[in-house]
Design an enzyme around this catalytic site. Structure first.
Site, PDB file in Angstrom:
ATOM      1  N   ASP A  19      45.358  39.223  41.335  1.00  0.00           N
ATOM      2  CA  ASP A  19      46.593  39.999  41.180  1.00  0.00           C
ATOM      3  C   ASP A  19      47.580  39.249  40.277  1.00  0.00           C
ATOM      4  O   ASP A  19      47.588  38.022  40.258  1.00  0.00           O
ATOM      5  CB  ASP A  19      47.209  40.232  42.571  1.00  0.00           C
ATOM      6  CG  ASP A  19      48.273  41.310  42.551  1.00  0.00           C
ATOM      7  OD1 ASP A  19      48.392  42.030  41.545  1.00  0.00           O
ATOM      8  OD2 ASP A  19      49.006  41.425  43.556  1.00  0.00           O
ATOM      9  N   HIS A  36      45.925  41.952  31.354  1.00  0.00           N
ATOM     10  CA  HIS A  36      44.566  42.277  31.800  1.00  0.00           C
ATOM     11  C   HIS A  36      43.525  41.571  30.924  1.00  0.00           C
ATOM     12  O   HIS A  36      42.490  41.119  31.413  1.00  0.00           O
ATOM     13  CB  HIS A  36      44.341  43.793  31.765  1.00  0.00           C
ATOM     14  CG  HIS A  36      45.181  44.542  32.764  1.00  0.00           C
ATOM     15  ND1 HIS A  36      45.310  44.118  34.064  1.00  0.00           N
ATOM     16  CD2 HIS A  36      45.925  45.673  32.663  1.00  0.00           C
ATOM     17  CE1 HIS A  36      46.101  44.968  34.725  1.00  0.00           C
ATOM     18  NE2 HIS A  36      46.491  45.903  33.883  1.00  0.00           N
ATOM     19  N   LEU A 130      24.040  31.748  41.470  1.00  0.00           N
ATOM     20  CA  LEU A 130      25.273  32.296  42.053  1.00  0.00           C
ATOM     21  C   LEU A 130      25.109  33.804  42.089  1.00  0.00           C
ATOM     22  O   LEU A 130      24.545  34.374  41.153  1.00  0.00           O
ATOM     23  CB  LEU A 130      26.463  31.928  41.142  1.00  0.00           C
ATOM     24  CG  LEU A 130      27.770  32.701  41.328  1.00  0.00           C
ATOM     25  CD1 LEU A 130      28.475  32.260  42.608  1.00  0.00           C
ATOM     26  CD2 LEU A 130      28.717  32.476  40.143  1.00  0.00           C
TER      27      LEU A 130
HETATM   28  C1  FPP Z   1      46.003  43.099  39.125  1.00  0.00           C
HETATM   29  O1  FPP Z   1      47.043  42.905  38.226  1.00  0.00           O
HETATM   30  C2  FPP Z   1      44.731  43.186  38.498  1.00  0.00           C
HETATM   31  C3  FPP Z   1      43.896  44.269  38.475  1.00  0.00           C
HETATM   32  C4  FPP Z   1      44.310  45.678  38.422  1.00  0.00           C
HETATM   33  C5  FPP Z   1      42.455  44.073  38.571  1.00  0.00           C
HETATM   34  C6  FPP Z   1      41.900  42.839  37.918  1.00  0.00           C
HETATM   35  C7  FPP Z   1      41.498  43.074  36.507  1.00  0.00           C
HETATM   36  C8  FPP Z   1      41.175  42.070  35.663  1.00  0.00           C
HETATM   37  C9  FPP Z   1      41.180  40.657  36.065  1.00  0.00           C
HETATM   38  C10 FPP Z   1      40.824  42.359  34.243  1.00  0.00           C
HETATM   39  C11 FPP Z   1      39.514  43.048  34.005  1.00  0.00           C
HETATM   40  C12 FPP Z   1      38.391  42.584  34.852  1.00  0.00           C
HETATM   41  C13 FPP Z   1      37.109  42.506  34.435  1.00  0.00           C
HETATM   42  C14 FPP Z   1      36.030  42.155  35.411  1.00  0.00           C
HETATM   43  C15 FPP Z   1      36.706  42.711  33.042  1.00  0.00           C
HETATM   44  P1  FPP Z   1      48.260  43.902  38.305  1.00  0.00           P
HETATM   45  O2  FPP Z   1      48.161  44.802  37.130  1.00  0.00           O
HETATM   46  O3  FPP Z   1      48.307  44.597  39.611  1.00  0.00           O
HETATM   47  O4  FPP Z   1      49.452  42.901  38.163  1.00  0.00           O
HETATM   48  P2  FPP Z   1      50.946  43.118  38.681  1.00  0.00           P
HETATM   49  O5  FPP Z   1      50.884  43.245  40.180  1.00  0.00           O
HETATM   50  O6  FPP Z   1      51.638  41.857  38.244  1.00  0.00           O
HETATM   51  O7  FPP Z   1      51.481  44.349  38.013  1.00  0.00           O
END
Ligand code: FPP
Length: 239
Positions: A19, A36, A130
């Site tokens: 997150d 992202h 893994l």
């Molecule tokens: C949370 O950040 C993250 C996500 C929605 C999912 C995780 C996605 C990635 C790490 C990138 C793509 C993954 C892969 C496997 C290619 P948020 O947008 O909720 O952050 P915020 O809470 O600060 O707004």
């Protein structure tokens, strides 16, 4: 649990709620997509690190069932990154002997992505270093309801008796049937909640909440968490 387990806290499975991508980008005056993108790079770094540290299972929350409610632009960015990841980054993991699994509702995803997921699962099924489990279009309550329906169907058909339904049967019908429960659950970004992630499976997991935003998460911090985990006393409800 053996005496050795209780002293050293055996570590097999780490699950992570990644997150903070959006906040990481905002702090830098960048669009959320930049967060992202950096987050996807960290996925690769932490997967490498987990392998190097001898972790056997790593489960990453890449996209929740609730994430479909984000703006069409953001969903499209995340799906684009996912396509890139499935076509490029996975190759390195394959060479390193990583088995890759996906959990979640595949029917929600575009067909080219689903095809690639099945292909990767098949090509990596014999790898043993893994196991990387990617939660994609995943929701734990949905998983539990789907499992309850499977069991109800078996019962209605007369294939099982009421007495056959137990914790083991339920666990064996979840998406995660092939992997052990997480020993450690980490959530980055300072939020202290579970957000519909592995609710059944984390019954006895050790929880770690770090203020670090996912794009800033490092192998060094993962090592620190593992060190702290080893000092925790896991009692599984016993005295
Ligand atoms: C949370 O950040 C993250 C996500 C929605 C999912 C995780 C996605 C990635 C790490 C990138 C793509 C993954 C892969 C496997 C290619 P948020 O947008 O909720 O952050 P915020 O809470 O600060 O707004």
């Amino acid at each position: 649990m053996t005496a050795e387990d209780s002293i050293q806290n055996k570590l097999s499975h780490i699950a992570i709620i990644m997150d903070g991508n959006g906040r990481w980008a905002k702090k830098r005056g960048l669009p959320r997509s930049a967060g992202h993108k950096k987050g996807a790079e960290v996925v690769q770094e932490i997967t490498r690190a987990a392998g190097e540290l001898g972790v056997k299972y790593l489960t990453l929350y890449a996209f929740s069932t609730e994430n479909w409610q984000r703006s069409p632009e953001e969903v499209s960015t995340l799906m684009g990154l996912l396509r890139e990841y499935l076509h490029n980054d996975i190759k390195e993991l394959q060479e390193k002997g990583v088995r890759i699994l996906f959990i979640g509702e595949r029917q929600m995803l575009d067909s080219d992505i689903v095809e690639q997921m099945y292909k990767i699962e098949d090509e990596t099924k014999d790898n043993a270093n893994l196991t990387l489990c990617i939660a994609l279009s995943y929701g734990s309550r949905q998983e539990i309801v789907a499992t309850a329906k499977k069991i109800a169907t078996l019962f209605r058909r007369g294939d099982i008796e009421l007495e056959d339904i137990d914790i083991k049967m339920f666990s064996d019908m979840l998406y995660t049937k092939d992997i052990p429960d997480p020993d450690i659950l980490i959530r980055t970004s300072g939020e202290c909640r579970i957000s519909n992630y592995l609710l059944w499976q984390i019954a006895y997991s050790e929880l770690f909440f770090t203020p670090t935003l996912w794009p800033d998460f490092t192998k060094a911090e993962l090592v620190k968490i593992i060190e702290e985990y080893k000092t925790r006393e896991r009692r599984y409800g016993k005295v």
